[in-house]
Design a protein around this motif. Structure first.
Motif, PDB file in Angstrom:
ATOM      1  N   ARG A  66       0.801  -1.097   0.194  1.00  0.00           N
ATOM      2  CA  ARG A  66       0.070   0.166   0.126  1.00  0.00           C
ATOM      3  C   ARG A  66       0.711   1.167   0.041  1.00  0.00           C
ATOM      4  O   ARG A  66       1.974   1.544   0.627  1.00  0.00           O
ATOM      5  CB  ARG A  66      -1.026  -0.093   1.291  1.00  0.00           C
ATOM      6  N   ALA A  70      -2.135   6.457  -0.611  1.00  0.00           N
ATOM      7  CA  ALA A  70      -3.568   6.107  -0.762  1.00  0.00           C
ATOM      8  C   ALA A  70      -4.658   6.469   0.161  1.00  0.00           C
ATOM      9  O   ALA A  70      -5.556   7.136  -0.335  1.00  0.00           O
ATOM     10  CB  ALA A  70      -3.438   4.372  -0.925  1.00  0.00           C
ATOM     11  N   ALA A 122      -6.296   6.797  -8.406  1.00  0.00           N
ATOM     12  CA  ALA A 122      -5.466   6.102  -7.678  1.00  0.00           C
ATOM     13  C   ALA A 122      -5.240   4.591  -7.712  1.00  0.00           C
ATOM     14  O   ALA A 122      -4.030   4.067  -7.543  1.00  0.00           O
ATOM     15  CB  ALA A 122      -6.253   6.146  -6.165  1.00  0.00           C
ATOM     16  N   GLU A 123      -6.167   3.974  -8.459  1.00  0.00           N
ATOM     17  CA  GLU A 123      -5.932   2.721  -8.884  1.00  0.00           C
ATOM     18  C   GLU A 123      -4.918   2.519  -9.843  1.00  0.00           C
ATOM     19  O   GLU A 123      -3.890   1.422  -9.934  1.00  0.00           O
ATOM     20  CB  GLU A 123      -7.189   1.897  -9.379  1.00  0.00           C
ATOM     21  N   VAL A 126      -1.551   2.829  -8.048  1.00  0.00           N
ATOM     22  CA  VAL A 126      -1.270   1.570  -7.482  1.00  0.00           C
ATOM     23  C   VAL A 126      -0.576   0.610  -8.554  1.00  0.00           C
ATOM     24  O   VAL A 126       0.375  -0.227  -8.467  1.00  0.00           O
ATOM     25  CB  VAL A 126      -2.305   1.006  -6.791  1.00  0.00           C
ATOM     26  N   TRP A 134       1.077   9.180  -8.571  1.00  0.00           N
ATOM     27  CA  TRP A 134      -0.010   9.816  -7.523  1.00  0.00           C
ATOM     28  C   TRP A 134      -0.397  11.233  -7.686  1.00  0.00           C
ATOM     29  O   TRP A 134      -1.200  11.931  -7.250  1.00  0.00           O
ATOM     30  CB  TRP A 134       0.534   9.498  -6.119  1.00  0.00           C
ATOM     31  N   VAL A 357      -6.174  -0.983  -3.767  1.00  0.00           N
ATOM     32  CA  VAL A 357      -5.679   0.065  -3.538  1.00  0.00           C
ATOM     33  C   VAL A 357      -5.302   0.471  -1.970  1.00  0.00           C
ATOM     34  O   VAL A 357      -4.170   1.111  -1.643  1.00  0.00           O
ATOM     35  CB  VAL A 357      -6.756   0.986  -3.696  1.00  0.00           C
TER      36      VAL A 357
END
Length: 426
Positions: A66, A70, A122-123, A126, A134, A357
């Motif tokens: 992570r 996130a 965000a996905e 990741v 980001w 995520v």
């Protein structure tokens, strides 16, 4: 997740991005994934093929886990969601305490970009595994928070628009990762990011929501359709099937482009594209098979199937009504897409997206069917008894229940995650 594995749409778990399956190579089909794995095999001979079970491109050479970005990014995205829902109550004409001035007008952008755009970016961050990725969700999240706080709107709009350009840069990196074997699904999702860029640019230029709306729909529809295309590898879509998909996408994009100089003709053409995309998804998506499986797999398939139906409804409305303008038809045209299709997709994918995520375990429980059922039933009430029959009361009740369904789903997922965390090994 504590186990290092994530639930998948096929009812199993996966370590990160791919897993090896034994599949039978058909003599008349060519798997779109990992062609080198089947090269040189005889028809009917089993060969190991790397089949992605969730739409995550090959990860960059970074350690998994992570990201520290996130949780705060998703938290701000949820603020945008709550602000957008409050603005929706104002648009419904309900006697609620007034939020910040102009919040009702921001509803149409906070929901697709401030909330959903932040989640999607965000996905992708990741999946890419690089810190700079980001920037995309950060721009949209900070821009949305800026607008909700009633700070100078020009800066907030520009930040949200920059989120789209940053997401497009993320897909440019994915294109480099796939330069040996072209990745159609990433190109389609990149086209979705480009739609975000167009919508953001139009918004910065102070164009009205009716002009932005087709492009906002384009961002979400193409992003979701691209992800579903990747999962079609599990059913070995033929070249003809992929050609039909690309034709549907091209028709939709052509309508979006035409909607700027010729709004009515462009919206109708885009509506035909929505119908074509819906027809392709119904006939080619793996949900046709996974709906027979139990547990979370069936829940996802049910959510997908319901969403595809609403996408077809939206396409029909866009063709019949044409121009996006205020009134019952406008309400039906937009919410059939953004609530019926998009949020059904969000509900369906949440059991996989959230663990991916946030690295939290979310065990399946049948309680999630409640919000999903309420979402579609309340939307049908809103469109049929409200927009079509002209009942303001039914329209308002449907709109309020739409929001209740969304909040109930969030509460259910949070409860399941907290319960799993409290259990030993959770």
């Amino acid at each position: 997740m504590s186990s290092g594995a994530e639930p998948t749409e096929t009812g199993s778990t996966k370590p990160a991005a791919t897993r090896t399956q034994r599949v039978r190579v058909a003599p008349t089909r060519t798997m779109s994934a990992a062609p080198s794995a089947v090269c040189g095999t005889r028809p009917g001979v089993e060969a190991p093929v790397q089949v992605p079970v969730f739409p995550v491109p090959p990860a960059a050479p970074r350690r998994s886990g992570r990201s520290r970005f996130a949780a705060p990014v998703i938290a701000v995205g949820l603020v945008a969601l709550l602000a957008g829902l409050w603005g929706a109550l104002e648009r419904l004409g309900l006697p609620v305490p007034p939020g910040r001035p102009g919040l009702a007008e921001l509803h149409g952008v906070l929901m697709p970009l401030g909330f959903l755009g932040t989640l999607i970016a965000a996905e992708r961050a990741v999946a890419l595994g690089r810190g700079w990725a980001w920037l995309a969700p950060a721009f949209s999240a900070v821009g949305s928070l800026w607008l909700v706080a009633a700070l100078p709107s020009g800066v907030g709009r520009e930040l949200v628009a920059l989120g789209g350009f940053a997401l497009l840069a993320v897909f440019a990196v994915f294109a480099q990762l796939h330069r040996i074997q072209a990745s159609t699904h990433n190109l389609v999702m990149a086209a979705g990011a480009a739609c975000w860029c167009v919508a953001g640019t139009l918004w910065v230029a102070n164009r009205d929501l009716a002009t932005l709306a087709p492009w906002l729909a384009g961002f979400l529809v193409l992003t979701i359709a691209g992800e579903r295309l990747e999962l079609s590898r599990l059913v070995a879509v033929t070249r003809r099937g992929r050609a039909l998909f690309l034709a549907a996408v091209a028709l939709f994009l052509g309508g979006l482009a035409l909607s700027l100089p010729e709004p009515t003709a462009g919206v109708r053409m885009a509506g035909a594209g929505l119908l074509a995309v819906s027809a392709w998804l119904v006939s080619h998506d793996i949900a046709r098979r996974t709906i027979r499986l139990p547990g979370v797999t069936r829940f996802m398939a049910v959510g997908l199937a319901a969403g595809y139906l609403w996408l077809a409804v939206a396409g029909t409305l866009w063709i019949v009504i044409g121009r996006l303008s205020d009134g019952p038809g406008y309400d039906a045209m937009l919410h059939a897409v953004f609530l019926g299709f998009v949020f059904s997709m969000v509900f369906a994918h949440a059991p996989v997206i959230l663990p991916a995520v946030l690295r939290v375990r979310v065990p399946f429980h049948r309680a999630v069917y409640g919000p999903l059922t309420l979402l579609h039933a309340s939307l049908a009430l809103r469109l049929l008894a409200g927009d079509a029959a002209g009942s303001t009361l039914a329209w308002r009740i449907g709109g309020v229940l739409n929001e209740v369904a969304i909040l109930a789903f969030l509460a259910t997922m949070a409860t399941l995650a907290l319960r799993a965390r409290r259990r030993p090994g959770g």
